[in-house]
Each structure stands twice: as C-alpha cells, then as structure tokens.
Design an enzyme around this catalytic site. Sequence first.
Site, PDB file in Angstrom:
ATOM      1  N   GLY A  60      10.119  53.551   0.414  1.00 54.90           N
ATOM      2  CA  GLY A  60      11.069  52.992   1.371  1.00 54.90           C
ATOM      3  C   GLY A  60      10.665  53.271   2.810  1.00 54.90           C
ATOM      4  O   GLY A  60       9.712  54.009   3.075  1.00 54.90           O
ATOM      5  N   ALA A  99      18.778  55.727  -2.425  1.00 58.90           N
ATOM      6  CA  ALA A  99      20.229  55.545  -2.364  1.00 58.90           C
ATOM      7  C   ALA A  99      20.587  54.106  -2.711  1.00 58.90           C
ATOM      8  O   ALA A  99      19.758  53.198  -2.614  1.00 58.90           O
ATOM      9  CB  ALA A  99      20.760  55.880  -0.975  1.00 58.90           C
ATOM     10  N   THR A 109      24.731  59.934   5.453  1.00 60.92           N
ATOM     11  CA  THR A 109      24.968  58.884   6.430  1.00 60.92           C
ATOM     12  C   THR A 109      26.144  59.183   7.361  1.00 60.92           C
ATOM     13  O   THR A 109      27.063  59.940   6.997  1.00 60.92           O
ATOM     14  CB  THR A 109      25.246  57.556   5.696  1.00 60.92           C
ATOM     15  OG1 THR A 109      25.641  56.553   6.628  1.00 60.92           O
ATOM     16  CG2 THR A 109      26.372  57.719   4.687  1.00 60.92           C
ATOM     17  N   ASP A 110      26.123  58.548   8.535  1.00 60.18           N
ATOM     18  CA  ASP A 110      27.264  58.628   9.455  1.00 60.18           C
ATOM     19  C   ASP A 110      28.494  57.934   8.882  1.00 60.18           C
ATOM     20  O   ASP A 110      29.607  58.139   9.363  1.00 60.18           O
ATOM     21  CB  ASP A 110      26.901  58.002  10.804  1.00 60.18           C
ATOM     22  CG  ASP A 110      26.580  56.519  10.691  1.00 60.18           C
ATOM     23  OD1 ASP A 110      25.754  56.155   9.825  1.00 60.18           O
ATOM     24  OD2 ASP A 110      27.135  55.722  11.469  1.00 60.18           O
ATOM     25  N   TYR A 125      31.133  52.627   0.050  1.00 59.39           N
ATOM     26  CA  TYR A 125      29.802  53.191   0.254  1.00 59.39           C
ATOM     27  C   TYR A 125      29.891  54.569   0.897  1.00 59.39           C
ATOM     28  O   TYR A 125      29.268  55.529   0.428  1.00 59.39           O
ATOM     29  CB  TYR A 125      28.977  52.248   1.134  1.00 59.39           C
ATOM     30  CG  TYR A 125      27.724  52.881   1.694  1.00 59.39           C
ATOM     31  CD1 TYR A 125      26.608  53.082   0.898  1.00 59.39           C
ATOM     32  CD2 TYR A 125      27.673  53.284   3.028  1.00 59.39           C
ATOM     33  CE1 TYR A 125      25.460  53.681   1.407  1.00 59.39           C
ATOM     34  CE2 TYR A 125      26.531  53.869   3.548  1.00 59.39           C
ATOM     35  CZ  TYR A 125      25.428  54.073   2.734  1.00 59.39           C
ATOM     36  OH  TYR A 125      24.302  54.674   3.251  1.00 59.39           O
ATOM     37  N   LYS A 177      28.708  58.226  -0.685  1.00 63.75           N
ATOM     38  CA  LYS A 177      27.737  59.114  -0.035  1.00 63.75           C
ATOM     39  C   LYS A 177      28.347  60.492   0.232  1.00 63.75           C
ATOM     40  O   LYS A 177      27.658  61.517   0.112  1.00 63.75           O
ATOM     41  CB  LYS A 177      27.242  58.486   1.261  1.00 63.75           C
ATOM     42  CG  LYS A 177      26.350  57.265   1.065  1.00 63.75           C
ATOM     43  CD  LYS A 177      25.029  57.595   0.366  1.00 63.75           C
ATOM     44  CE  LYS A 177      24.106  58.403   1.253  1.00 63.75           C
ATOM     45  NZ  LYS A 177      22.800  58.675   0.572  1.00 63.75           N
TER      46      LYS A 177
END
Length: 287
Positions: A10, A57, A98-99, A124, A128
């Site tokens: 990725g 992910a 992630t934010d 999502y 996470k």
Amino acid sequence: MRIAVLGAAGQLGRDLCPRLAGEVVPLTRADLDLGNPAGVPAALAAARPDVLVNCAAYNFVDKAETEPDAAFAVNAWGVRALAQACAAAKVRLVHFSTDYVFGLDAARSTPFAEGDAPGPVSTYGLSKLAGEYAARTFAPDALVVRTCGLYGVHGTGGKGGNFVETMLRVAGQGKPLRVVADQHCTPSYTVDVAEATAALVAGGASGLFHVTSAGTCTWHELAAETFRLAGVTADLTPITSSQFGAPALRPPYSVLSNAKLAAAGVAPPRDWRAALAAYLAARATAK
C-alpha cells in the site's frame, strides 16, 4: 531486528518499508488476511518477526455504513487476533489508526491530544477505535499511531488513488470540482508519517501517538493549494458537508496534536503545505 510489515504494497507500507531499521519482511493480504483471523498465528509464525507493523485496514468510509460487518472484521476483530498472536509470540505490534476516531465534539477548535476522549461519528471510525482498544488491550506494549488523510506517490490500490491524485485527475479532465470546506483536519504525506513512525519503532516506543503533518486545513484548502503548486487552473467551488451528502458523517474538526511525538524526541512532520509541495515534486520525478 526483523520487522514484518502487513500492507507492504500500500501507499504507506511502500514508503515505510525502506525507512525501517532492520530486516524488513513485506507481507500482503495473500500472506496474512485480517479478514480471516484463524490464519493469523500461522502467518506470524512463518514470518518470524520481532516487530509486526500493521498498515492494512478496511478503509472504505462510506461503504462501511452499509457493510459494518466487513469493516469490523478487519479493523477490529482482525486486529484483536493480530494483537493476541503477537502477545503470545512476544512480537511487538505497531498499528495504524485514524483521526476519524474523533468527530463527536462538533464545537472543537484545538488539536486533539492522545489523552482526549474519542468519539467517532461513522461506522468506519468506530471500527478503527475498536481496533485501537483491541491492540492495546491484548498487546499491552503495542504502539498505535493515529494519522490523517494519507497521500503518497504509490497511491492507494484498493481505493484507486488518493485525494490529491483525484483532484488533479478530475481537474485535468476539465470537470468542475465541489469540495467540502467545513471539515478541518491535516492530510499527511506518507513519507513524513513513515519517517516519524520508523523513529518511534527504532526507539522502542509504545502507547498511543499522533503523527500527522503540522497545521490545519480543509479539504477545499488542500485542493486549492494543490492546484496552485501544480500550476493547474481548476473550476473549484467550496461546499458544505451536507451539500456533498456522503453516506458517512465526517468529523467537522479532527486536527491531531504532535506534541507527544516531539516530547518523545522524534521530529514532528513538516507543515502540510511544505509536505504537499514535496509530494508533488516526488510525484513528478516518479513519472
């Protein structure tokens, strides 16, 4: 040190692998599929790492609203299996988040620190956040890195590009662009995130760290700066999130503080404008 990197093909994985200090073992989904937790212990035994870095992910933010089981299978239960296997094999786990674990505090206007309470507004983001808890619960010495809006020269294979590439492609087609101007965050260059993460890994860091470009912008501001730096004339219009009408809610403010990273002795990434300029230069060289 032998470091296995899941998601090595990725855009983040490809920038991270050459920056890690030690023998790097690249792994793809064919080697270890987080959607199939039963196969995790055998895959880990075959790779024999001292450290396992998870760049993989489920990152289809809008699709997760209608297929939550798929999002949780990879982002939560797959990470739980990974953490359990790492703990059993005495392998140090490094996991990316992630934010989007933030967003519930709609009135927020100052960067989030690692100790601030999360509150996701999408499936999502919730998947996470569950993955973060799983990683740190079942592998207590895990390093969890939260980042934001990644873009890199290698693109994102599963999603078919990144935001910057999408903007340049659509502008090149002469099509109008309507981009949200009420979501404040800090999209980040994968090279910078990779360098900071590699330093954390080399230093044996554990716990939760924020690693993003410095400063803050909206997606509209990122698009406008992309076009300015690239010398592209585009039909760009700012809109609101409600006008855009995405299936999944996004955080209105999810800027992350890099203060803990700096306190750990790791140089925080540069300002987002400088990072974007470096990306566009690297992109031109790579073509």
